[in-house]
Design a protein around this motif. Structure first.
Motif, PDB file in Angstrom:
ATOM      1  N   VAL A  77       0.833  -1.203   0.000  1.00  0.00           N
ATOM      2  CA  VAL A  77       0.000   0.000   0.000  1.00  0.00           C
ATOM      3  C   VAL A  77       0.867   1.252   0.000  1.00  0.00           C
ATOM      4  N   ARG A  78       1.921   1.246   0.820  1.00  0.00           N
ATOM      5  CA  ARG A  78       2.821   2.403   0.845  1.00  0.00           C
ATOM      6  C   ARG A  78       3.481   2.618  -0.520  1.00  0.00           C
ATOM      7  N   GLY A  79       3.921   1.531  -1.146  1.00  0.00           N
ATOM      8  CA  GLY A  79       4.526   1.644  -2.468  1.00  0.00           C
ATOM      9  C   GLY A  79       3.540   2.142  -3.505  1.00  0.00           C
ATOM     10  N   ALA A  80       2.288   1.643  -3.428  1.00  0.00           N
ATOM     11  CA  ALA A  80       1.260   2.070  -4.387  1.00  0.00           C
ATOM     12  C   ALA A  80       0.945   3.553  -4.226  1.00  0.00           C
ATOM     13  N   LEU A  81       0.967   4.032  -2.987  1.00  0.00           N
ATOM     14  CA  LEU A  81       0.703   5.461  -2.778  1.00  0.00           C
ATOM     15  C   LEU A  81       1.841   6.322  -3.327  1.00  0.00           C
ATOM     16  N   PHE A  82       3.087   5.842  -3.170  1.00  0.00           N
ATOM     17  CA  PHE A  82       4.205   6.568  -3.758  1.00  0.00           C
ATOM     18  C   PHE A  82       4.124   6.556  -5.285  1.00  0.00           C
ATOM     19  N   ALA A  83       3.616   5.462  -5.829  1.00  0.00           N
ATOM     20  CA  ALA A  83       3.512   5.327  -7.295  1.00  0.00           C
ATOM     21  C   ALA A  83       2.279   5.997  -7.860  1.00  0.00           C
TER      22      ALA A  83
END
Length: 615
Positions: A198-204
């Motif tokens: 989820v954290r990676g998806a938000l950064f992306a």
């Protein structure tokens, strides 16, 4: 067919069937798939029919051999007349033609080989071989469309081509999602847990959203430009290369208006249209126009308002006729205005809301209605630096505000991430739990999207009040930004799926609209919501616009629109600023109330512009 109480069992089942059709994707069907869908609903479809509009979910439609129904025709066969639901069958005879954006009333019949002009409202029976036009439609004479009498042969491979193209168009978002997912993959490790993912998806989120939009825009651009090659004026078989090209380009342009909404009604819109092949002059203002770009010319300083239609193709007898359309210098084409092939809005001319461009129009002339009637108009003496010739600082200021339109797109993408994350978390306890909670999660996302649009409205523009605002001012630009929040967040996530319900009414009240008890409102097109009042038990049917502003001469003029207790606005109706419908007054389908008009209580009106409704 019959008359039923509003909110009763029949009305509820009809409403549910229409929502099911929308959410199943059936409302997006095109080409040969549309005819198959119509037959599945119970519609009687004869051979060699050209159907380019959605059939009614009731199945109460009969299309005779070789008839043609152009795009955006209302074939629903029902409407709410006050507190009564009117349902009737609709019949289009063999060889007849129904023009684009027409409305066929419940119980209407179009005779064999008859012709209905674009934008008409048909009630009752149109005799065989006659030409009718207007709202309400009246007889013009004998039908004599300049098309070959012999029907061209229909090769099976072209039927297959239409079906394959319709499927390919529906997969365009999937194509655009490919690069976006690759971007997300670069930010989310393959072995990441749910929290890290989820954290990676938000950064992306930001780069992935941009990748989706650029890919979708590039796909539309390449397809429209390639399909524009060899697309020329003339008469061609509808099931042939040129006919297929015109149909496909129109479908792509319509999809673009929805998915790429932030590109429209802004400084970048003329650039986008030029890339698509349209000839657009300097300082032109273009909103959500539907056109064949290679055959449309827009002059310097012209203004095309929302949902305008230029250079559409015409169908009939198995043929398609294609022509050019021109919008002159400093000309104005109002909301839902139409310019048919071979016609032009003259220099300094005006064609009003829900109106058609006449065959011949002199420079500086103004027209309103269907059929168009010439109107007197005095030129507005406004500050040109705020209308047609703004300084560089205002151009840069507007560009910065319009750049913020990407924010609601990012918000919508964030909702996608949130929904996926919530369902994945539930799936860790079993797929059955994710399935059970999916509706609740989507509803929560929809409510959040609506709340964000409400917050954006109050933060950006506050309360709307009657007044005048030039095009080149912050109030207008911020209003367009609020529209983007509405169209990209509230409508796709929730508001567009719940017409007529208390959920829609609660959202509209949050935006500032005054809505009484027992109201039925199927439309969210209330541009300046604070200026709208819907009295107790008022009815607003599908496709209506409570048009609280006008934009001619590049001055945004806002005023109130009021529907008193029990008033009814029929399907496709538009009420212009400063107008009021009295208690229990009724406006029939496809009617237009002119600015500043007051409709007496308890009366019935119909037409564009309205006149007394005579049974």
């Amino acid at each position: 067919p019959g008359t039923y109480p509003r909110g009763g069992g029949v009305h509820l089942r009809l409403w549910a069937a229409e929502r099911l059709a929308e959410h199943s994707g059936a409302a997006s069907l095109t080409g040969t798939w549309l005819q198959r869908y119509a037959r599945a609903l119970g519609t009687k479809v004869g051979p060699d029919v050209d159907l380019h509009s959605l059939p009614p979910v009731t199945g109460l439609l009969k299309l005779g051999r070789g008839c043609a129904v152009e795009s955006e025709v209302d074939l629903s066969g029902h409407w709410l007349d006050g507190d009564r639901l009117q349902i009737g069958a609709v019949k289009v005879g063999a060889g007849a033609v129904v023009g684009t954006r027409s409305v066929l009333f419940p119980g209407s019949r179009v005779g064999k080989r008859a012709e209905i002009a674009p934008g008409s409202a048909v009630r009752g029976h149109v005799p065989t071989g006659q030409s009718w036009a207007g709202s309400p439609a009246v007889k013009l004479g004998k039908a004599k469309r300049d098309l070959p009498k012999e029907r061209p042969p229909r090769a099976r491979h072209w039927r297959a081509m239409y079906g394959a193209t319709g499927l390919a168009l529906s997969l365009l978002p999937v194509l655009a999602a490919g690069p976006a997912l690759l971007v997300v993959r670069a930010f989310v490790p393959a072995d990441a847990g749910l929290g890290a993912a989820v954290r990676g998806a938000l950064f992306a989120l930001a780069p992935a959203t941009v990748a989706f939009g650029l890919t979708y825009a590039a796909a539309v651009l390449v397809c429209v430009r390639l399909l524009g090659l060899g697309l020329r004026t003339g008469t061609f078989p509808s099931h042939g290369r040129v006919g297929w090209q015109a149909w496909t380009v129109t479908q792509l342009m319509d999809l673009s208006r929805q998915t790429l909404f932030p590109l429209y009604a802004g400084l970048v819109t003329p650039v986008w249209m030029r890339l698509l092949g349209m000839r657009v002059g300097r300082d032109a203002e273009v909103s959500t126009v539907l056109a064949l770009p290679s055959l449309t010319t827009v002059g310097d300083g012209a203004f095309l308002a929302d949902d305008t239609l230029t250079a559409p193709y015409e169908l009939g007898g198995g043929w398609v006729r294609i022509g050019r359309a021109e919008i002159g210098r400093r000309a104005f084409l109002g909301n839902s205005g139409m310019t048919a092939l071979g016609r032009s809005v003259p220099d300094d001319g005006l064609v009003g809301v829900l109106s058609a461009t006449p065959k011949k129009a002199k420079q500086g002339s103004s027209y309103l209605g269907l059929p168009p009637v010439r109107l007197p108009r005095a030129a507005c003496d406004a500050d040109r630096s705020r209308t047609y010739a703004p300084p560089a600082r205002l151009r840069w200021a507007r560009a910065l505000v319009e750049l913020c339109r990407i924010v609601p797109v990012f918000c919508s993408a964030a909702l996608v991430v949130g929904v996926v994350a919530a369902l994945c978390a539930a799936a860790e306890h079993g797929l059955w739990l994710a399935f059970l909670l999916s509706g609740v999660v989507l509803l929560a996302a929809g409510l959040l999207g609506c709340a964000l649009s409400v917050a954006a409205k109050w933060l950006l523009v506050g309360r709307h009040r009657p007044g005048e605002h030039p095009l080149w001012c912050g109030y207008v630009w911020r209003g367009e930004l609020v529209d983007t929040f509405v169209e990209m967040l509230a409508v796709p996530w929730l508001a567009g799926a719940v017409p007529g319900t208390p959920v829609l009414h609660a959202w509209l009240r949050g935006l500032g609209a005054r809505i009484g008890r027992g109201v039925w409102c199927e439309s969210y097109w209330l541009p300046e919501t604070d200026l709208v009042t819907l009295g107790d038990a008022a009815t607003v049917n599908r496709g209506c616009v409570l048009q609280t502003h006008l934009f001619h001469d590049r001055i945004l003029r806002t005023d109130t629109v009021i529907l008193r207790e029990g008033a009814t606005l029929g399907p496709g109706g538009i009420v212009l600023p400063g107008s009021e419908l009295g208690a229990k007054a009724t406006l029939g389908p496809a009617s237009l109330v002119m600015a500043g008009e007051s409709v007496p209580a308890g009366t019935r009106w119909l037409g564009n512009p309205i006149e007394a409704w005579r049974p």
